[in-house]
Design an enzyme around this catalytic site. Structure first.
Site, short mmCIF file in Angstrom:
data_model
loop_
_atom_site.label_atom_id
_atom_site.label_comp_id
_atom_site.label_asym_id
_atom_site.label_seq_id
_atom_site.Cartn_x
_atom_site.Cartn_y
_atom_site.Cartn_z
N CYS A 35 0.85 -1.19 0.00
CA CYS A 35 0.00 0.00 0.00
C CYS A 35 0.88 1.24 0.00
O CYS A 35 2.03 1.19 0.41
CB CYS A 35 -0.88 0.06 1.25
SG CYS A 35 -2.02 -1.32 1.39
N GLY A 61 -0.20 0.19 -4.97
CA GLY A 61 -1.53 -0.37 -4.79
C GLY A 61 -2.48 0.18 -5.83
O GLY A 61 -2.60 1.40 -5.96
N ASN A 135 0.00 0.81 5.93
CA ASN A 135 0.83 0.05 4.99
C ASN A 135 1.56 -1.03 5.79
O ASN A 135 2.31 -0.70 6.70
CB ASN A 135 1.84 1.00 4.33
CG ASN A 135 2.86 0.30 3.45
OD1 ASN A 135 3.91 0.86 3.17
ND2 ASN A 135 2.57 -0.90 3.01
N GLY A 136 1.31 -2.28 5.44
CA GLY A 136 1.95 -3.38 6.15
C GLY A 136 0.93 -4.45 6.49
O GLY A 136 -0.18 -4.45 5.92
N TYR A 275 12.59 -4.35 -5.64
CA TYR A 275 11.47 -4.32 -6.58
C TYR A 275 10.37 -3.32 -6.26
O TYR A 275 9.91 -2.60 -7.14
CB TYR A 275 10.87 -5.74 -6.67
CG TYR A 275 9.54 -5.83 -7.36
CD1 TYR A 275 9.39 -5.41 -8.68
CD2 TYR A 275 8.43 -6.36 -6.71
CE1 TYR A 275 8.16 -5.51 -9.33
CE2 TYR A 275 7.20 -6.46 -7.35
CZ TYR A 275 7.07 -6.03 -8.65
OH TYR A 275 5.88 -6.12 -9.29
#
Ligand code: SF4
Length: 497
Positions: A35, A61, A135-136, A275
């Site tokens: 995210c 996202g 986020n996570g 990445y």
């Protein structure tokens, strides 16, 4: 894995492309970003700047997006499924008034892709209004949720992020600045958060620092963002990264900081560098492009190839392929072109993928490839299905030899910290040697970067997580902690009632 080496050579073109059980062709043969989060305090056009920030974080996202704004009292919000530009098309931004905003791009790592799971989540509780962007991934979200449900909590979503909101609401502390650390003290796993509480913007990062979060300034306004590319797009200055376990509170008095969570050994996600993050971002203190160039250079040293050209699997492998080219002296060429507009399609996306597969996303440049011995640099191999299709595409375009190089070690383990990885059984490197994978791909040689090589390319390697390569997980996780774990927990709760 015993017997697995990180390189394999041999004639690929004439090899039987079987000999192992090929994973079924799946649409998502990449690790999926988690995210993107953004927050701003002190800008007249907070919603528009948040829109721009989310736009630059779109790679993190693509399933849903949302913005919540506040003038310090009232909250205004809009969320929807799709890309940022779709969700906020037309006049959608106009009602989002106020000088404070938080925004979120979601790719679901827990909870399915439903509108109810789109973030930021917004609640009214006994201390007022609260909005959260996460986020996570919490590795203990299921037991936490079950415990709260037993004690009467009612959940609206199947997202692990809602667990955090419930914990904040149930905290003994009266002020949100105390309630947040109290709530997070029982959470395990990965979380970088932006919260909007009354007229305060709050950012906090888990004690291991799995996911990035940075602080910037634009005039009198302060900004929190997953990556520095989101600061660049709004013309903000990068001040610093939020430290693991640190909480910052931004309001009319400026920026305050405190160590809110007990320290733990740091575990920056190394895949952000390989990445996920954009190469124009600074993440974990270093330029992502610089790290990827190092990976490519080291890859060329570990696995040289006798070849005419180096190409990348665009875009995430571009920097590593340039590094390989620089170190090897083999010229870099654009042999594969990526269609940047694939995203969501309204024409039966599943059928489109079934019919056209990797051709939807990539096309080969015959003029560059025909008759050439080609080094292909990719950042990772997940199931192997996309790599195999790309090899076929390159052969069809006339490539004489293909030497596949991967700028990370074999992925043999799933991630539980906010990256959607397939079940471990579907990861090709979890059960096959490099020689077997080479045969499956049908290439003349295959070389993966070694773990030592990867560690040598990142600053402070002992502070990074490498669990998807070596299974060394920093946080215990429940066996069932995958993307749909919360759905199953919710269904169990319903069937019990
Ligand atoms: S397991 Fe892999 S993807 Fe997940 S946090 Fe660790 S390094 Fe990142």
């Amino acid at each position: 894995m015993e017997g697995r080496r990180d390189v394999s050579h041999g004639r690929g073109a004439g090899l039987r492309r079987g000999g192992l059980t090929a994973p079924a062709l799946r649409s998502g043969d990449r690790l999926r970003e988690e995210c993107g989060i953004f927050g701003i305090w002190g800008a007249e056009n907070a919603a528009r700047l948040t829109y721009a920030g989310l736009y630059s974080l779109q790679h993190r996202g693509q399933e849903s997006a949302g913005i919540v704004t506040s003038d310090g009292a009232e909250f205004h919000y809009h969320r929807g499924l799709g890309l940022v530009s779709d969700v906020f098309s037309g006049t959608a931004l106009e009602p989002l008034m106020g000088h404070i905003a938080i925004g979120h791009n979601r790719y679901s790592t827990t909870g399915s892709s439903l509108l109810q799971n789109a973030q930021p989540l917004v609640v009214n509780y006994h201390h007022g209004k609260l909005a959260l962007g996460h986020n996570g991934n919490l590795v203990n979200a299921v037991p936490l949720r079950q415990d709260m449900e037993r004690r009467g909590s009612i959940f609206q979503t199947t997202s692990d992020s809602e667990v955090i909101l419930h914990l904040i609401a149930r905290a003994k502390a009266r002020d949100v600045e105390e309630a947040i650390p109290e709530a997070l003290s029982v959470c395990q796993g990965a979380y970088s958060l932006v919260l909007l509480a009354g007229d305060r913007l709050i950012g906090i990062r888990d004690p291991r620092g799995f996911r990035p979060l940075c602080l910037g300034r634009r005039g009198d306004a302060h900004i929190l963002a997953s990556e520095t590319c989101a600061l660049d797009i709004v013309g903000a200055e990068f001040l610093r990264e939020i430290e693991p376990g640190e909480m910052v509170i931004i309001d009319g008095k400026g920026v305050r900081s405190r160590r809110a969570l007990a320290p733990l050994p740091t575990r920056f996600c190394v895949f952000e560098l390989i990445y996920f993050s954009r190469p124009d971002s600074v993440v974990f203190g270093t330029s992502v492009d610089l790290i990827r160039r190092r990976l490519g250079r080291r890859l060329a040293e570990e696995h040289p190839a006798d070849a005419d050209i180096v190409i990348s699997v665009p875009d995430s492998s571009n920097s590593a392929a340039l590094g390989f080219s620089e170190a090897s002296g083999i010229p870099f060429e654009l042999g594969l072109i990526r269609n940047h507009y694939v995203g969501r399609t309204f024409i039966a996306p599943v059928q489109m993928k079934r019919d056209f597969g990797v051709n939807l996303k990539f096309n080969a440049v015959r003029r560059i490839l025909n008759g050439q011995r080609v080094v292909v640099v990719d950042d990772s191999i997940v199931r192997g299905t996309t790599s195999r299709s790309l090899v076929t595409m390159l052969r069809d375009a006339g490539a004489r030899e293909i030497h596949f190089r991967v700028s990370s070690p074999p992925i043999g383990w799933s991630c539980y910290y906010g990256i959607d990885t397939p079940n471990r059984r579907e990861l090709i490197a979890s059960s096959h040697t490099v020689a077997e994978i080479q045969r499956y791909l049908g290439v003349e040689s295959l070389g993966y970067l070694s773990m030592e090589g990867l560690r040598s390319c990142v600053d402070r390697p002992d502070d990074h997580c490498f669990a998807c390569f070596n299974g060394d997980y920093a946080e215990r996780y429940g066996e069932e902690m995958d993307k749909l774990a919360m759905e199953r927990a919710a269904a169990r709760a319903v069937s019990r009632s």
